[in-house]
Design a protein around this motif. Structure first.
Motif, PDB file in Angstrom:
ATOM      1  N   PHE A  78       0.804  -1.210   0.000  1.00  0.00           N
ATOM      2  CA  PHE A  78       0.000   0.000   0.000  1.00  0.00           C
ATOM      3  C   PHE A  78       0.843   1.269   0.000  1.00  0.00           C
ATOM      4  O   PHE A  78       0.560   2.226  -0.688  1.00  0.00           O
ATOM      5  N   LEU A  79       1.905   1.232   0.826  1.00  0.00           N
ATOM      6  CA  LEU A  79       2.578   2.474   1.188  1.00  0.00           C
ATOM      7  C   LEU A  79       3.272   3.182   0.021  1.00  0.00           C
ATOM      8  O   LEU A  79       3.110   4.396  -0.123  1.00  0.00           O
ATOM      9  N   PRO A  80       4.054   2.466  -0.834  1.00  0.00           N
ATOM     10  CA  PRO A  80       4.739   3.210  -1.889  1.00  0.00           C
ATOM     11  C   PRO A  80       3.782   3.966  -2.797  1.00  0.00           C
ATOM     12  O   PRO A  80       4.052   5.091  -3.196  1.00  0.00           O
ATOM     13  N   LYS A  81       2.623   3.353  -3.074  1.00  0.00           N
ATOM     14  CA  LYS A  81       1.651   4.039  -3.934  1.00  0.00           C
ATOM     15  C   LYS A  81       1.113   5.278  -3.245  1.00  0.00           C
ATOM     16  O   LYS A  81       0.943   6.333  -3.858  1.00  0.00           O
ATOM     17  N   ALA A  82       0.860   5.128  -1.934  1.00  0.00           N
ATOM     18  CA  ALA A  82       0.364   6.282  -1.188  1.00  0.00           C
ATOM     19  C   ALA A  82       1.408   7.387  -1.151  1.00  0.00           C
ATOM     20  O   ALA A  82       1.082   8.572  -1.245  1.00  0.00           O
ATOM     21  N   ILE A  83       2.691   6.985  -1.026  1.00  0.00           N
ATOM     22  CA  ILE A  83       3.752   8.004  -0.986  1.00  0.00           C
ATOM     23  C   ILE A  83       3.834   8.739  -2.316  1.00  0.00           C
ATOM     24  O   ILE A  83       3.965   9.967  -2.360  1.00  0.00           O
ATOM     25  N   ILE A  84       3.727   7.983  -3.419  1.00  0.00           N
ATOM     26  CA  ILE A  84       3.767   8.634  -4.727  1.00  0.00           C
ATOM     27  C   ILE A  84       2.563   9.560  -4.891  1.00  0.00           C
ATOM     28  O   ILE A  84       2.687  10.692  -5.372  1.00  0.00           O
ATOM     29  N   ALA A  85       1.392   9.072  -4.466  1.00  0.00           N
ATOM     30  CA  ALA A  85       0.197   9.913  -4.526  1.00  0.00           C
ATOM     31  C   ALA A  85       0.413  11.193  -3.718  1.00  0.00           C
ATOM     32  O   ALA A  85       0.084  12.298  -4.166  1.00  0.00           O
TER      33      ALA A  85
ATOM     34  N   LEU B 210      -7.667  25.714   2.485  1.00  0.00           N
ATOM     35  CA  LEU B 210      -7.261  24.314   2.609  1.00  0.00           C
ATOM     36  C   LEU B 210      -8.181  23.417   1.794  1.00  0.00           C
ATOM     37  O   LEU B 210      -7.735  22.528   1.075  1.00  0.00           O
ATOM     38  N   PHE B 211      -9.483  23.676   1.874  1.00  0.00           N
ATOM     39  CA  PHE B 211     -10.406  22.773   1.183  1.00  0.00           C
ATOM     40  C   PHE B 211     -10.373  22.965  -0.323  1.00  0.00           C
ATOM     41  O   PHE B 211     -10.537  22.007  -1.074  1.00  0.00           O
ATOM     42  N   THR B 212     -10.173  24.217  -0.761  1.00  0.00           N
ATOM     43  CA  THR B 212      -9.993  24.420  -2.201  1.00  0.00           C
ATOM     44  C   THR B 212      -8.793  23.621  -2.683  1.00  0.00           C
ATOM     45  O   THR B 212      -8.840  22.949  -3.720  1.00  0.00           O
ATOM     46  N   ALA B 213      -7.709  23.676  -1.890  1.00  0.00           N
ATOM     47  CA  ALA B 213      -6.504  22.944  -2.272  1.00  0.00           C
ATOM     48  C   ALA B 213      -6.741  21.443  -2.236  1.00  0.00           C
ATOM     49  O   ALA B 213      -6.267  20.700  -3.097  1.00  0.00           O
ATOM     50  N   LEU B 214      -7.504  21.009  -1.231  1.00  0.00           N
ATOM     51  CA  LEU B 214      -7.760  19.571  -1.105  1.00  0.00           C
ATOM     52  C   LEU B 214      -8.493  19.026  -2.317  1.00  0.00           C
ATOM     53  O   LEU B 214      -8.245  17.914  -2.754  1.00  0.00           O
ATOM     54  N   LYS B 215      -9.394  19.844  -2.874  1.00  0.00           N
ATOM     55  CA  LYS B 215     -10.152  19.380  -4.040  1.00  0.00           C
ATOM     56  C   LYS B 215      -9.227  19.175  -5.229  1.00  0.00           C
ATOM     57  O   LYS B 215      -9.387  18.232  -5.998  1.00  0.00           O
ATOM     58  N   VAL B 216      -8.257  20.080  -5.381  1.00  0.00           N
ATOM     59  CA  VAL B 216      -7.270  19.902  -6.448  1.00  0.00           C
ATOM     60  C   VAL B 216      -6.414  18.680  -6.154  1.00  0.00           C
ATOM     61  O   VAL B 216      -6.131  17.852  -7.020  1.00  0.00           O
ATOM     62  N   SER B 217      -6.034  18.555  -4.881  1.00  0.00           N
ATOM     63  CA  SER B 217      -5.098  17.506  -4.501  1.00  0.00           C
ATOM     64  C   SER B 217      -5.698  16.121  -4.623  1.00  0.00           C
ATOM     65  O   SER B 217      -5.000  15.169  -4.947  1.00  0.00           O
ATOM     66  N   VAL B 218      -6.985  15.998  -4.347  1.00  0.00           N
ATOM     67  CA  VAL B 218      -7.544  14.649  -4.308  1.00  0.00           C
ATOM     68  C   VAL B 218      -7.531  14.040  -5.713  1.00  0.00           C
ATOM     69  O   VAL B 218      -7.220  12.857  -5.883  1.00  0.00           O
ATOM     70  N   THR B 219      -7.802  14.849  -6.726  1.00  0.00           N
ATOM     71  CA  THR B 219      -7.722  14.293  -8.087  1.00  0.00           C
ATOM     72  C   THR B 219      -6.275  14.001  -8.449  1.00  0.00           C
ATOM     73  O   THR B 219      -5.993  12.979  -9.077  1.00  0.00           O
ATOM     74  N   ALA B 220      -5.375  14.897  -8.024  1.00  0.00           N
ATOM     75  CA  ALA B 220      -3.957  14.654  -8.299  1.00  0.00           C
ATOM     76  C   ALA B 220      -3.493  13.372  -7.623  1.00  0.00           C
ATOM     77  O   ALA B 220      -2.769  12.566  -8.221  1.00  0.00           O
ATOM     78  N   ALA B 221      -3.952  13.158  -6.382  1.00  0.00           N
ATOM     79  CA  ALA B 221      -3.553  11.958  -5.652  1.00  0.00           C
ATOM     80  C   ALA B 221      -4.094  10.709  -6.336  1.00  0.00           C
ATOM     81  O   ALA B 221      -3.413   9.680  -6.409  1.00  0.00           O
ATOM     82  N   LEU B 222      -5.302  10.817  -6.868  1.00  0.00           N
ATOM     83  CA  LEU B 222      -5.877   9.670  -7.569  1.00  0.00           C
ATOM     84  C   LEU B 222      -5.034   9.328  -8.794  1.00  0.00           C
ATOM     85  O   LEU B 222      -4.700   8.159  -9.033  1.00  0.00           O
ATOM     86  N   VAL B 223      -4.679  10.353  -9.563  1.00  0.00           N
ATOM     87  CA  VAL B 223      -3.800  10.132 -10.716  1.00  0.00           C
ATOM     88  C   VAL B 223      -2.494   9.497 -10.246  1.00  0.00           C
ATOM     89  O   VAL B 223      -2.002   8.537 -10.839  1.00  0.00           O
ATOM     90  N   GLY B 224      -1.962  10.023  -9.138  1.00  0.00           N
ATOM     91  CA  GLY B 224      -0.702   9.504  -8.610  1.00  0.00           C
ATOM     92  C   GLY B 224      -0.788   8.038  -8.255  1.00  0.00           C
ATOM     93  O   GLY B 224       0.079   7.248  -8.635  1.00  0.00           O
ATOM     94  N   SER B 225      -1.853   7.645  -7.558  1.00  0.00           N
ATOM     95  CA  SER B 225      -1.894   6.239  -7.141  1.00  0.00           C
ATOM     96  C   SER B 225      -2.126   5.336  -8.348  1.00  0.00           C
ATOM     97  O   SER B 225      -1.588   4.223  -8.389  1.00  0.00           O
ATOM     98  N   ILE B 226      -2.897   5.798  -9.325  1.00  0.00           N
ATOM     99  CA  ILE B 226      -3.101   4.955 -10.513  1.00  0.00           C
ATOM    100  C   ILE B 226      -1.788   4.795 -11.280  1.00  0.00           C
ATOM    101  O   ILE B 226      -1.413   3.690 -11.683  1.00  0.00           O
ATOM    102  N   VAL B 227      -1.072   5.906 -11.445  1.00  0.00           N
ATOM    103  CA  VAL B 227       0.214   5.831 -12.144  1.00  0.00           C
ATOM    104  C   VAL B 227       1.176   4.932 -11.379  1.00  0.00           C
ATOM    105  O   VAL B 227       1.898   4.123 -11.965  1.00  0.00           O
TER     106      VAL B 227
END
Lengths: 276, 332
Positions: A144-151, A201-218
């Protein structure tokens, strides 16, 4: 919005036919065994359609979604990816908050590192993902962890920037008021600066959550992984199973929208005063 | 991402003491920097490269490197004082230099094999040795895929935004979908498009264009609609033609939003080009190179590709920023 969806649904069939007629014609010309005669009739029955027909899509959906609890089915893999993304988001939030505090606290730190933080984002971070995965794997960080770190690596920057902006956004008048009350720095932070920064913070989180999703998929694509959307994408891409790719894409879209909705719900819950 | 960066970079702070006002401090800063950078350089020169010579005692070197790094950081802190141009430019450069030197020193001290993390010198060597291939890859990824896709996506996005603003029913019907689509992970889209269009570079260009499209549409529509009603009314009382109003009022107010979106899109473009290459190419492109070399544990080439990708990314971002400063009307 509904009407456009309706128009899209109506247009889907002819578009699908138009996209598939060419490959269908070529398949026919190559003398493949197909139980259809004209290219137009074959367009909805190709084994690897460019755009799948609704029936194929439904079939693929049913094939990939059942049984629901199986590790080979999509719901389980979506869950894995969602877990990695959320863990990555938590890591990113912690790092982002720490960095934001440092950026706000020290101008020398800001001057020395901010250009590099910006540069780290103009760098295609996904390029680092495969290498980071190998590296973490060598040191025994697996699963789990490496993917989460990349995300997290992809997602921390918007949070750091948004938060450092938010921490400075407190009204100067209010800051003065706190000073007249002789409030300590910690109190000012807790009662004034932190609440003021929450919308940012929440505006940033909305941007980040999609970025994190892309990160974990990649990360899943570029590491040896046994579950997750990325692994299924890579596998079906290698197997040229186009229908499956479309179904996975649908699930990915659903997951993305759900995660953003989740952050929205969290925002409404945490900052009820900003509701309009 | 673009807009907030600039605002945080120029915070409103009271002017600090300049270095010139305190010559002692300037001297101290220079000394700290010299010790930090020079010491690290010496460490790198004395330690053998991983795989050559005997492995040194890592613990002692680690404390030494950390101490030198701390002294260097102190120097950077001193250099960051004041409001001069040097105080803005020098610190990040020095930080980068210190970080690279410290990384080289640590990797050498711990004798980390090059197959795991290559030292910066090895990366530089790989960059030079594989320059023709890597430059070709950069051309494919950056020019053919990212840049062309970015242009196509921007033009299409702006056209779509104009249509949305012109016809209100499109705004209600299409805009929610644009917002929805931008929360979809692009990587899920890439394999479908690559499979549909083929392995050559146009498929990646299309992926980039699609990724760029949504932020541009959302940004441009928000910008075009943010024109102040007062100004619009004023133009109306002047009996200005709709095109006049559009050019003089709506476009200037829209530009900051459009450029904000373009900055975000510029980084997105390169990322999606590289990700799309993970799903099949005909043997060109930085993403392909990275994927292949990771499999062969040729991590020095991977790092070299990443360096080139970052240079391309930074160049792209600054290109858009330069266009922004050129075309944006100066305000306050």
């Amino acid at each position: 919005m509904l009407i456009v969806a309706l128009i899209g649904a109506v247009l889907y069939w002819p578009l699908m036919l138009a996209a598939n007629v060419g490959p269908a014609g070529r398949t026919l010309a190559s003398g493949a065994e197909l139980d259809c005669r004209t290219a137009l009739a074959c367009a909805s029955q190709l084994r690897n359609p460019v755009v799948p027909a609704p029936a194929q899509l439904a079939q693929g959906f049913a094939r990939l979604s059942t049984p629901v609890t199986s590790p080979l089915a999509l719901p389980y893999n979506v869950g894995v990816t969602a877990g990695e993304t959320l863990l990555g988001l938590v890591l990113a939030t912690v790092t982002g908050l720490g960095l934001a505090l440092l950026l706000v606290a020290s101008r020398s730190f800001e001057r020395a590192t901010l250009p590099w933080l910006v540069a780290s984002q103009t760098v295609p971070v996904v390029a680092i993902a495969p290498m980071l995965a190998v590296l973490l794997g060598q040191y025994g960080v697996q699963g789990f962890l490496p993917k989460a770190i990349i995300a997290a690596y992809i997602a921390f920057f918007p949070i750091a920037i948004g938060m450092s902006r938010g921490l400075r956004s407190a009204d100067a008048l209010h800051v003065d008021l706190m000073r007249t009350y002789h409030a300590s720095g910690v109190q000012t932070f807790r009662l004034l600066r932190f609440p003021a920064s929450l919308p940012y913070l929440f505006t940033a989180l909305k941007v980040s959550v999609t970025a994190a999703l892309v990160g974990s998929i990649v990360a899943e694509i570029s590491t040896i992984s046994f579950s997750g959307l990325g692994k299924m994408l890579a596998e079906n891409s290698r197997a040229s199973d186009t229908v499956a790719l479309w179904v996975i894409m649908g699930y990915g879209a659903l997951l993305g929208v759900t995660l953003v909705a989740l952050v929205n719900a969290l925002e409404r819950w945490v900052t009820p005063w900003s509701r309009r | 991402m673009g807009d907030p960066v600039e605002q945080t970079m120029t915070p409103a702070r009271p002017p600090a003491r300049t270095a010139a006002a305190r010559p002692g401090a300037a001297l101290l800063t220079a000394a700290a920097l010299l010790v930090g950078v020079g010491g690290l350089l010496l460490v790198c020169l004395t330690l053998p490269a991983p795989g050559e010579g005997t492995a040194p005692d890592a613990r002692a070197w680690l404390t030494g490197i950390l101490a030198l790094l701390a002294v260097g950081a102190l120097g950077v802190r001193g250099a960051a004082q004041g409001m001069s141009r040097a105080a803005r430019v020098a610190p990040p450069l020095l930080t980068g230099l210190l970080a690279v030197l410290a990384a080289e020193g640590l990797l050498r001290a711990y004798a980390v094999p090059a197959g795991l993390i290559p030292t910066p010198t090895r990366v530089l060597a790989a960059l030079w040795n594989a320059r023709t291939v890597l430059l070709q890859d950069t051309y494919t990824t950056f020019v053919l895929e990212a840049l062309l896709g970015f242009l196509a996506g921007t033009v299409l996005g702006l056209a779509l935004a104009l249509l949305v603003v012109r016809f209100r029913f499109l705004e209600r019907g299409l805009l929610p979908y644009a917002a929805l689509f931008s929360s979809i992970p692009i990587v899920a889209l890439a394999p479908v498009i690559v499979k549909a269009i083929g392995l050559d570079w146009p498929s990646k260009t299309v992926v980039v264009a699609v990724t760029v499209l949504f932020p541009v549409v959302v940004g441009a529509v928000r910008g075009l609609q943010s024109a102040s009603p007062l100004h619009l009314d004023l133009m109306h009382t002047y009996a200005a033609a709709p095109t006049r109003t559009f050019l003089d009022v709506r476009v200037p107010t829209a530009l900051p939003f459009v450029f904000g979106a373009l900055k975000v899109a510029s980084t997105l473009a390169l990322i999606s080009a590289i990700v799309a290459e993970f799903f099949g190419t005909n043997g060109h492109g930085l993403g392909f190179r990275i994927q292949i070399e990771v499999g062969r544990f040729g991590l020095d080439v991977v790092w070299a590709a990443i360096v080139l990708a970052s240079i391309a990314g930074i160049a792209f971002f600054s290109l858009v920023s330069a266009a922004e400063t050129r075309f944006l009307p100066r305000r306050s």
